[in-house]
Structures are given as C-alpha cells and as structure tokens.
Design a protein around this motif. Structure first.
Motif, mmCIF file in Angstrom:
data_model
loop_
_atom_site.group_PDB
_atom_site.id
_atom_site.type_symbol
_atom_site.label_atom_id
_atom_site.label_comp_id
_atom_site.label_asym_id
_atom_site.label_seq_id
_atom_site.Cartn_x
_atom_site.Cartn_y
_atom_site.Cartn_z
ATOM 1 N N SER A 21 0.888 -1.324 -0.031
ATOM 2 C CA SER A 21 -0.051 -0.020 -0.154
ATOM 3 C C SER A 21 0.686 1.379 -0.008
ATOM 4 O O SER A 21 1.784 1.357 0.763
ATOM 5 C CB SER A 21 -0.874 0.195 1.156
ATOM 6 N N LEU A 46 -3.838 10.938 7.361
ATOM 7 C CA LEU A 46 -3.638 10.356 6.205
ATOM 8 C C LEU A 46 -2.172 10.391 5.886
ATOM 9 O O LEU A 46 -1.561 11.204 5.739
ATOM 10 C CB LEU A 46 -4.311 10.965 5.042
ATOM 11 N N ALA A 93 -6.929 10.687 -0.603
ATOM 12 C CA ALA A 93 -5.950 9.878 -1.026
ATOM 13 C C ALA A 93 -5.931 9.448 -2.548
ATOM 14 O O ALA A 93 -5.212 9.513 -3.426
ATOM 15 C CB ALA A 93 -6.085 8.393 -0.406
ATOM 16 N N LEU A 101 -5.060 1.676 -0.063
ATOM 17 C CA LEU A 101 -5.155 2.444 1.043
ATOM 18 C C LEU A 101 -5.167 1.410 2.412
ATOM 19 O O LEU A 101 -6.278 0.709 2.600
ATOM 20 C CB LEU A 101 -6.316 3.355 1.233
#
Length: 368
Positions: A21, A46, A93, A101
């Motif tokens: 990821s 994030l 994202a 993710l």
C-alpha cells in the motif's frame, strides 16, 4: 518534536509499502496522536503518496503547545458540519493517485468501512493490522520523561491522601479527592477511573468505588494513575486502617509483596513476557492462591493505560529496553478483602541499573 513525528510516520510508511500500500489511513485516536502530535476529536491521519495530512472534522483547538498537531503536518478541515474525516481522507488519497489504502480494520467500524468503499470504489482497502501499536511499544526518552512526571504526580497525590483522616470516609469520596489532587499537581487528568476499595472490597481488580465507609481494621487498596501530556502511568498500594494489622493481613501482604518483587526482578531486555508473569504467579500459586489470582501480572502503558506487551501466562514475545510496564499481582479473598501492589517500571539493561521504578511510594505495610 517535529522530527520525531516525521520519523514515526516514515517507519509506518515503510510497513505499509512492504504490504503493498502506498498510503495509510490511521483512525485510532491514540495512534493519530502518536504520529501527529495531537488527535482532535474525530480526526484521522492520512499518510499519503505525495503529502501527509491531519484530517479534522473541525478546526483543532489551540489550547496549549502539547495539544497542537505537528507543525510540519498540514491540517485539512472537512468542510461543513458533521463531515466524516475518514471519508474525506479517502477522497484526498484518491486525489493523490493512490489505488491502495491501508486502514486500521481493528478500529474502523464496518459502517465507515462500507462508506469508504462506496465513496471511492476504485480504492483498494488493505489492513494495516496493529502496526502503529507495535511501533508504540518501545518508548523514546521524551515519552518516558512524561511517564516519569505522571508517576511523580500520582505519588504526590497518594502521599497527601495518606496524611489525612480516612476512617468514616467513603470509597467514592476518597477516589474523587485523589482525582482532584492529580489535577491540582499538574496532571491532564486521571489515567483511568481511580479505584479505592475497603474491607471486603480490597484487592479486587478494577473495583468501582462505592459508598462503603472506611472502618478500623480494614484493608484499604488504592489504584490510581496520572495522565501527563497524554501519557498514562499507574500505581497501586494496600494499607491497613488501625493501629496494627492482624496476623492474616501481614501474611497475605508479605506474600503479595514477594510476588511483586519477583515480577519486578524478572524485567530485563530479552526476558519472555510469560516468564515475568510466571515469576510472580509462582510465588502466589505455591502458597495455595491459584484460584484467587488475576488473569495477568502486568501490561504496557503509554498513550493508553493498557497497551502491549501483556504479561500473562499465554503471552508471546520478549521485552525490549525502554518498554514501560506495570507489575501488579494481587490476591482477593471473597468476603475478607485482599492485597494489590502495583508499580510502573521501565525495562532497562543491567548495565543501566536494571528496571527503572517510576512509582516510588513506599510498599511497606503501613497502618494508617
């Protein structure tokens, strides 16, 4: 501290990249705080492909330097009222070109998980596991300093209580007074609900204070902790109310003290977690108290009061240096009471003096 948070985020990013990821969504509040310096209510972090963002449902409060996010981290406030920071982070994202993710599946609810899938159907969600919790186990010296100050505050609050008149006061009253003293001495607040237990309640793990009043001849067990700059420590002691303890009280106290000492002396880098539990448990088990023992001898502390490692009979893994843990054996005899002795210590190598004791209130059996 900015560099510290950046290093922590880099280590997590490496874990995510190894799992395939390019980005991660951290939603558990303690983990957000560990990586971002602050965790406003509802905020998520994030770790993006091009930029890391602290995504908040509303503007972070600016009450003190300790509650502010890392200055090197950009804050993104979700527009409108009642927005979900996790959904907004997933959208951000996607905007960074992320196709996978990593999320904290052990914290993200099923509802939010589905909402992210619906909002970003092309985004593949992967599990991050407990990667952040594992990073948090070994503390740096700044974190240990916060725990040390919290322990000093807890020791001070407990010491002042012992100098006051106790007979006739309720468990609930004493618990509230202890929590007030913690704040008076500089704590953010109690690390957990303070436990004060008297007479037949004494020694019971997790006891919630009642309106029972302290009486002559009682065991009085107290377990409290202070939160300082987000870090939580723990201390527990047992005393006797009156001029002199009974023979059975002395015998039980000495036994629990011996068990606690055995557990403390077992703390060393490389020691198996289950062996620390075994050392304390063996002392009590050999005396015939196997049925009265708690399920664990201790646990890690930090941004949460109950962290890994767990010192239990089935625990896996070994201790590292700079890991703060509690050692808290006890025995509760139904209808009679019991004894608990609880310290917070930091695992240190023998060359550095062995385990560092943070909570220093005497463990002598005092008659109050």
């Amino acid at each position: 501290m900015s560099e510290v948070y950046a290093v922590r985020r880099t280590r997590l990013r490496e874990c995510c990249n190894a799992g395939g990821s390019a980005a991660a969504l951290v939603s558990r509040p303690a983990n957000v705080r560990y990586l971002a310096g602050a965790a406003p209510e509802g905020a998520v972090l994030l770790l993006g492909r091009t930029e890391d963002l602290l995504v908040c449902a509303g503007p972070p409060e600016d009450r003190s330097p300790q509650s502010r996010p890392d200055e090197a981290l950009r804050v993104h406030v979700v527009p409108g009222i009642g927005g979900d920071a996790a959904l907004a982070a997933a959208d951000l994202a996607v905007g960074q070109g992320v196709d996978s993710l990593a999320v904290e599946e052990h914290h993200l609810t099923v509802t939010r998980h589905h909402a992210i899938r619906d909002a970003a159907p092309r985004l593949r969600l992967a599990g991050i596991g407990c990667a952040v919790e594992q990073l948090r186990i070994v503390k740096d010296e700044e974190e240990i300093s916060c725990l040390r100050i919290g322990a000093e505050i807890a020791d001070q609050a407990l010491g002042e209580l012992l100098e006051s008149i106790l007979v006739g006061r309720t468990e609930r009253h004493l618990a509230l007074e202890l929590e007030r003293r913690l704040v008076d001495h500089g704590a953010d607040g109690p690390a957990f609900p303070t436990s004060v237990a008297t007479g037949p309640n004494a020694g019971r793990p997790g006891h919630r204070p009642t309106d029972r009043r302290v009486e002559e001849g009682d065991f009085l067990s107290v377990c409290l902790g202070a939160t300082y700059r987000g870090y939580r420590c723990e201390i527990g002691r047992t005393f006797v109310i009156g001029t002199a303890p009974a023979d059975w009280q002395i015998e039980l106290y000495d036994l629990v003290f011996s068990a606690q000492r055995a557990g403390r002396e077992s703390l060393a880098p490389g020691a198996a977690c289950r062996d620390v539990d075994r050392a304390a448990r063996h002392v009590l088990d050999s005396a015939g108290y196997a049925e009265a023992l708690p399920v664990l001898t201790g646990h890690g502390v930090g941004l949460e009061i109950d962290e890994d490692p767990q010192l239990t009979p089935a625990a896996m893994g070994k201790l590292d240096a700079c890991v703060p843990v509690t050692v808290e054996p006890g025995v509760h005899l139904p209808g009679r009471g019991g004894v608990r002795i609880d310290d917070t210590l930091v695992v240190r190598p023998e060359a550095d003096g062995g385990p560092e004791l943070l909570t220093i209130t005497t463990k002598e059996l005092l008659a109050l």
